[in-house]
Design a protein around this motif. Structure first.
Motif, PDB file in Angstrom:
ATOM      1  N   GLY A  74       0.839  -1.190   0.000  1.00  0.00           N
ATOM      2  CA  GLY A  74       0.000   0.000   0.000  1.00  0.00           C
ATOM      3  C   GLY A  74       0.872   1.237   0.000  1.00  0.00           C
ATOM      4  N   GLU A  75       0.512   2.249  -0.773  1.00  0.00           N
ATOM      5  CA  GLU A  75       1.420   3.355  -1.016  1.00  0.00           C
ATOM      6  C   GLU A  75       0.701   4.691  -1.079  1.00  0.00           C
ATOM      7  OE1 GLU A  75       3.010   2.835  -4.963  1.00  0.00           O
ATOM      8  OE2 GLU A  75       1.055   3.139  -5.894  1.00  0.00           O
ATOM      9  N   GLU A  76       1.507   5.753  -1.030  1.00  0.00           N
ATOM     10  CA  GLU A  76       1.074   7.029  -1.602  1.00  0.00           C
ATOM     11  C   GLU A  76       1.568   7.010  -3.042  1.00  0.00           C
ATOM     12  OE1 GLU A  76       1.448  11.869  -1.413  1.00  0.00           O
ATOM     13  OE2 GLU A  76       2.054  10.698   0.323  1.00  0.00           O
ATOM     14  N   HIS A  77       0.669   7.286  -3.976  1.00  0.00           N
ATOM     15  CA  HIS A  77       1.035   7.242  -5.390  1.00  0.00           C
ATOM     16  C   HIS A  77       2.055   8.339  -5.733  1.00  0.00           C
ATOM     17  CE1 HIS A  77      -2.162   4.403  -5.967  1.00  0.00           C
ATOM     18  NE2 HIS A  77      -3.109   5.278  -5.656  1.00  0.00           N
ATOM     19  N   GLY A  78       2.856   8.065  -6.760  1.00  0.00           N
ATOM     20  CA  GLY A  78       3.706   9.099  -7.323  1.00  0.00           C
ATOM     21  C   GLY A  78       5.111   9.176  -6.780  1.00  0.00           C
ATOM     22  N   ILE A  79       5.530   8.191  -5.948  1.00  0.00           N
ATOM     23  CA  ILE A  79       6.902   8.144  -5.438  1.00  0.00           C
ATOM     24  C   ILE A  79       7.730   7.315  -6.406  1.00  0.00           C
ATOM     25  CG2 ILE A  79       8.383   7.445  -3.530  1.00  0.00           C
ATOM     26  CD1 ILE A  79       5.927   7.675  -1.705  1.00  0.00           C
ATOM     27  N   ALA A  80       8.774   7.873  -6.985  1.00  0.00           N
ATOM     28  CA  ALA A  80       9.533   7.195  -8.032  1.00  0.00           C
ATOM     29  C   ALA A  80      10.219   5.927  -7.538  1.00  0.00           C
ATOM     30  CB  ALA A  80      10.580   8.148  -8.616  1.00  0.00           C
ATOM     31  N   GLU A  81      10.686   5.918  -6.296  1.00  0.00           N
ATOM     32  CA  GLU A  81      11.448   4.772  -5.799  1.00  0.00           C
ATOM     33  C   GLU A  81      10.568   3.567  -5.471  1.00  0.00           C
ATOM     34  OE1 GLU A  81      13.799   8.388  -5.433  1.00  0.00           O
ATOM     35  OE2 GLU A  81      11.762   7.889  -4.768  1.00  0.00           O
ATOM     36  N   ASN A  82       9.289   3.814  -5.206  1.00  0.00           N
ATOM     37  CA  ASN A  82       8.439   2.708  -4.786  1.00  0.00           C
ATOM     38  C   ASN A  82       8.191   1.672  -5.888  1.00  0.00           C
ATOM     39  OD1 ASN A  82       6.889   1.313  -2.887  1.00  0.00           O
ATOM     40  ND2 ASN A  82       5.014   2.267  -3.612  1.00  0.00           N
ATOM     41  N   PRO A  83       7.847   2.045  -7.131  1.00  0.00           N
ATOM     42  CA  PRO A  83       7.712   1.025  -8.172  1.00  0.00           C
ATOM     43  C   PRO A  83       9.028   0.294  -8.456  1.00  0.00           C
ATOM     44  CG  PRO A  83       7.517   3.239  -9.101  1.00  0.00           C
ATOM     45  CD  PRO A  83       7.438   3.376  -7.613  1.00  0.00           C
ATOM     46  N   LYS A  84      10.152   0.965  -8.227  1.00  0.00           N
ATOM     47  CA  LYS A  84      11.433   0.276  -8.384  1.00  0.00           C
ATOM     48  C   LYS A  84      11.584  -0.810  -7.323  1.00  0.00           C
ATOM     49  CE  LYS A  84      13.587   4.411 -10.354  1.00  0.00           C
ATOM     50  NZ  LYS A  84      14.604   5.479 -10.182  1.00  0.00           N
ATOM     51  N   LEU A  85      11.130  -0.519  -6.119  1.00  0.00           N
ATOM     52  CA  LEU A  85      11.138  -1.527  -5.062  1.00  0.00           C
ATOM     53  C   LEU A  85      10.212  -2.682  -5.417  1.00  0.00           C
ATOM     54  CD1 LEU A  85      11.855  -2.548  -2.208  1.00  0.00           C
ATOM     55  CD2 LEU A  85       9.965  -1.137  -1.340  1.00  0.00           C
ATOM     56  N   ALA A  86       9.013  -2.370  -5.915  1.00  0.00           N
ATOM     57  CA  ALA A  86       8.059  -3.419  -6.287  1.00  0.00           C
ATOM     58  C   ALA A  86       8.634  -4.315  -7.377  1.00  0.00           C
ATOM     59  CB  ALA A  86       6.747  -2.790  -6.749  1.00  0.00           C
ATOM     60  N   ALA A  87       9.300  -3.713  -8.360  1.00  0.00           N
ATOM     61  CA  ALA A  87       9.883  -4.494  -9.458  1.00  0.00           C
ATOM     62  C   ALA A  87      10.955  -5.443  -8.948  1.00  0.00           C
ATOM     63  CB  ALA A  87      10.464  -3.555 -10.511  1.00  0.00           C
ATOM     64  N   GLY A 297      -3.079   1.981  -3.798  1.00  0.00           N
ATOM     65  CA  GLY A 297      -3.086   3.017  -2.784  1.00  0.00           C
ATOM     66  C   GLY A 297      -3.298   2.407  -1.408  1.00  0.00           C
ATOM     67  N   SER A 298      -2.752   3.059  -0.391  1.00  0.00           N
ATOM     68  CA  SER A 298      -2.731   2.469   0.954  1.00  0.00           C
ATOM     69  C   SER A 298      -4.120   2.125   1.478  1.00  0.00           C
ATOM     70  CB  SER A 298      -2.047   3.429   1.922  1.00  0.00           C
ATOM     71  OG  SER A 298      -2.765   4.653   2.018  1.00  0.00           O
ATOM     72  N   ASN A 299      -5.117   2.892   1.087  1.00  0.00           N
ATOM     73  CA  ASN A 299      -6.467   2.657   1.587  1.00  0.00           C
ATOM     74  C   ASN A 299      -7.025   1.308   1.147  1.00  0.00           C
ATOM     75  OD1 ASN A 299      -8.664   3.774   3.102  1.00  0.00           O
ATOM     76  ND2 ASN A 299      -9.786   3.984   1.186  1.00  0.00           N
ATOM     77  N   HIS A 300      -6.533   0.781   0.028  1.00  0.00           N
ATOM     78  CA  HIS A 300      -7.043  -0.490  -0.505  1.00  0.00           C
ATOM     79  C   HIS A 300      -6.336  -1.709   0.072  1.00  0.00           C
ATOM     80  CE1 HIS A 300      -9.196   1.967  -3.351  1.00  0.00           C
ATOM     81  NE2 HIS A 300      -8.084   2.449  -3.854  1.00  0.00           N
ATOM     82  N   MET A 301      -5.137  -1.515   0.630  1.00  0.00           N
ATOM     83  CA  MET A 301      -4.316  -2.653   1.044  1.00  0.00           C
ATOM     84  C   MET A 301      -4.331  -2.918   2.540  1.00  0.00           C
ATOM     85  SD  MET A 301      -2.832  -4.013  -1.731  1.00  0.00           S
ATOM     86  CE  MET A 301      -4.588  -4.002  -2.227  1.00  0.00           C
ATOM     87  N   ILE A 302      -4.937  -2.037   3.322  1.00  0.00           N
ATOM     88  CA  ILE A 302      -4.918  -2.215   4.769  1.00  0.00           C
ATOM     89  C   ILE A 302      -5.840  -3.343   5.201  1.00  0.00           C
ATOM     90  CG2 ILE A 302      -6.747  -0.519   5.252  1.00  0.00           C
ATOM     91  CD1 ILE A 302      -4.965   0.388   7.653  1.00  0.00           C
ATOM     92  N   GLY A 304      -8.517  -4.932   7.452  1.00  0.00           N
ATOM     93  CA  GLY A 304      -9.572  -4.405   8.312  1.00  0.00           C
ATOM     94  C   GLY A 304     -10.276  -3.211   7.696  1.00  0.00           C
ATOM     95  N   LEU A 305     -11.063  -2.541   8.507  1.00  0.00           N
ATOM     96  CA  LEU A 305     -11.841  -1.393   8.042  1.00  0.00           C
ATOM     97  C   LEU A 305     -10.891  -0.258   7.675  1.00  0.00           C
ATOM     98  CD1 LEU A 305     -14.941  -0.814   7.843  1.00  0.00           C
ATOM     99  CD2 LEU A 305     -14.713   0.423  10.003  1.00  0.00           C
ATOM    100  N   ASN A 306     -11.035   0.266   6.449  1.00  0.00           N
ATOM    101  CA  ASN A 306     -10.092   1.301   6.006  1.00  0.00           C
ATOM    102  C   ASN A 306     -10.603   2.696   6.367  1.00  0.00           C
ATOM    103  OD1 ASN A 306     -12.005   1.979   4.044  1.00  0.00           O
ATOM    104  ND2 ASN A 306     -10.947   0.926   2.396  1.00  0.00           N
ATOM    105  N   GLU A 307      -9.872   3.724   5.911  1.00  0.00           N
ATOM    106  CA  GLU A 307     -10.195   5.086   6.332  1.00  0.00           C
ATOM    107  C   GLU A 307     -11.481   5.613   5.719  1.00  0.00           C
ATOM    108  OE1 GLU A 307      -7.489   7.731   3.248  1.00  0.00           O
ATOM    109  OE2 GLU A 307      -6.621   7.106   5.146  1.00  0.00           O
ATOM    110  N   THR A 308     -12.030   4.936   4.695  1.00  0.00           N
ATOM    111  CA  THR A 308     -13.337   5.317   4.163  1.00  0.00           C
ATOM    112  C   THR A 308     -14.443   4.423   4.717  1.00  0.00           C
ATOM    113  OG1 THR A 308     -13.084   3.914   2.195  1.00  0.00           O
ATOM    114  CG2 THR A 308     -12.309   6.182   2.030  1.00  0.00           C
ATOM    115  N   SER A 309     -14.113   3.675   5.778  1.00  0.00           N
ATOM    116  CA  SER A 309     -15.085   2.802   6.469  1.00  0.00           C
ATOM    117  C   SER A 309     -15.656   1.733   5.544  1.00  0.00           C
ATOM    118  CB  SER A 309     -16.208   3.633   7.105  1.00  0.00           C
ATOM    119  OG  SER A 309     -15.682   4.516   8.070  1.00  0.00           O
ATOM    120  N   THR A 310     -14.796   1.170   4.703  1.00  0.00           N
ATOM    121  CA  THR A 310     -15.184   0.054   3.846  1.00  0.00           C
ATOM    122  C   THR A 310     -14.164  -1.070   3.998  1.00  0.00           C
ATOM    123  OG1 THR A 310     -13.996   0.946   1.933  1.00  0.00           O
ATOM    124  CG2 THR A 310     -16.303   1.568   2.157  1.00  0.00           C
TER     125      THR A 310
END
Length: 422
Positions: A74-87, A297-302, A304-310
């Motif tokens: 789960g991430e904040e989108h738009g960080i260049a180093e994060n997709p490199k880590l995922a790869a 995005g982090s809200n989808h990967m947590i 339990g109940l996420n920050e939008t209560s879903t």
């Protein structure tokens, strides 16, 4: 048993006794102090140099991934180093059984992107996105496109590596185009023409005004999609999934623009869970199903109940793992101090550097403050859970949610914004 007279008698004795000297009291550590100390003890250094991650934190992440059936990032989108880590993680985890990546675009467009990458990697995807009607969210960033290309190349013999599970905010024109050559009754052909006409007119208004409300995915009429389906008996699975994607996109966004935020988020989360199950169920029949790395995005990967209560994919996936006697691993990636992130500009269909969103850091400011200034820092949240649980009434609710919803938090201090592919 104590009675009233005994208490009064004891009080009299105490009153007659000489007073003890006053001793200065030192303040005891607060709940945050205790958690902060435990986090400091549990942090691991993640080095990044010459385009490669290494160090104790990276080795630990690979070990956690090997032991898990699903790796959720789960991430904040738009960080260049994060997709490199995922790869890099995905390449290193393929020998442990990983065979798919799941990302935040629709199932039909993920299949399209997968096919394009097989044909020619990032250059082919760049040409494909040159048609604005084929643009999808996030993968117009170069680093994101490169990570998908690396993931696809890591499993060369697979029929499809990239799974999409979301709605589709940018490529409705491409989805309609994919439906056109498919054999269908004349009535379905006519209904599809009406849908295409509405899309074309809406996008023409967008081009004239650059007003995001004219992006057809935010103003499409789901009844036009249902008319195509009703006139198309015996529809095949590919066409069915395309129409379902369009219908759900229009329904989710119609709720959003009418200010029914919770209903919109709940419908989107339900759609993502259904789509993931549609990908997963054929794999689950295998005695040894492939493992999956998910990046959203982090809200989808947590968990339990996420920050939008879903309840989102972050709740479904660990249950699928538990049902097989396995487990999932959840990693939250945040920008740290001196970080920048790329933010989408819907008026230009491009990404621009900006400060990270404060909402991702709420309640975690102290953790970001404890991150190493000279390297990325990984915090193992398992070590924090007993303290956070015993002080649950005294800690920030967001900290409580993250510590139990994620197995680790990675703070990327000094991270840089992703760049545009085109």
């Amino acid at each position: 048993m104590l009675d009233r007279r005994s208490v009064l008698a004891g009080s009299a004795v105490l009153a007659a006794a000489p007073l003890a000297p006053v001793v200065a009291q030192t303040s005891s550590p607060t709940a945050e102090d205790k958690v902060r100390g435990a986090a400091r003890d549990a942090r691991k250094r993640l080095d990044f140099a010459d385009g490669r991650f290494s160090g104790a934190a990276y080795n630990w992440l690979v070990g956690q991934g090997r032991d898990a059936a699903f790796f959720l990032l789960g991430e904040e989108h738009g960080i260049a180093e994060n997709p490199k880590l995922a790869a890099q993680l995905f390449r290193d985890l393929v020998p442990a059984g990983y065979g798919h990546v799941a990302v935040e675009i629709s199932p039909p467009m993920a299949r399209e992107v997968d096919r394009v990458l097989v044909r020619g990697g990032v250059p082919a995807l760049t040409d494909y996105f040159g048609d604005q009607g084929s643009n999808v969210a996030f993968f117009g960033m170069r680093e994101e496109a490169e990570w998908l290309s690396a993931a696809r190349a890591a499993v060369p013999g697979a029929r499809q590596v990239i799974w999409g599970n979301d709605y589709e905010v940018g490529a409705d024109r491409r989805l309609i185009h994919l439906l056109k050559p498919m054999r269908k009754p004349a009535a379905a052909e006519a209904a599809l023409s009406q849908l295409e006409k509405a899309s074309t007119e809406s996008w023409a208004q967008y081009e004239a005004t650059r007003n995001p409300r004219f992006m057809y995915s935010f103003g499409g009429d789901p009844e036009l999609v249902r008319a195509v389906r009703a006139a198309w008996p015996g529809i095949g699975p590919e066409a069915d999934w395309i129409l379902s994607t369009l219908e759900e996109t229009f329904e989710v966004n119609r709720l959003w623009v009418s200010r029914q935020g919770w209903a919109s988020n709940a419908r989107r989360a339900a759609n993502m869970r259904r789509n993931f199950l549609r990908h997963w169920q054929p794999c689950a029949a295998s005695p040894k199903p492939p493992k999956v790395l998910l990046k959203y995005g982090s809200n989808h990967m947590i968990r339990g109940l996420n920050e939008t209560s879903t309840f989102d994919l972050g709740s479904l996936v660990p249950e699928l793992a538990e049902a097989r006697g396995a487990r999932s691993f959840h990693l939250l990636v945040l920008p740290g101090n001196e970080s920048r992130a790329a933010v989408f500009d819907p008026t230009r269909f491009r990404y621009a550097p900006n400060a990270p969103k404060d909402s991702y850091q709420k309640g975690l400011e102290w953790m970001i403050g404890e991150a190493r200034p000279d390297a990325f820092t990984l915090f193992d949240t398992h070590a924090l859970r007993p303290l956070v649980y015993s002080n649950s009434s005294k800690v920030d609710p967001e900290l409580l949610r993250v510590v139990f919803g994620y197995d680790a938090v990675l703070v990327m201090s000094g991270s840089t914004p992703s760049s545009n592919l085109l």
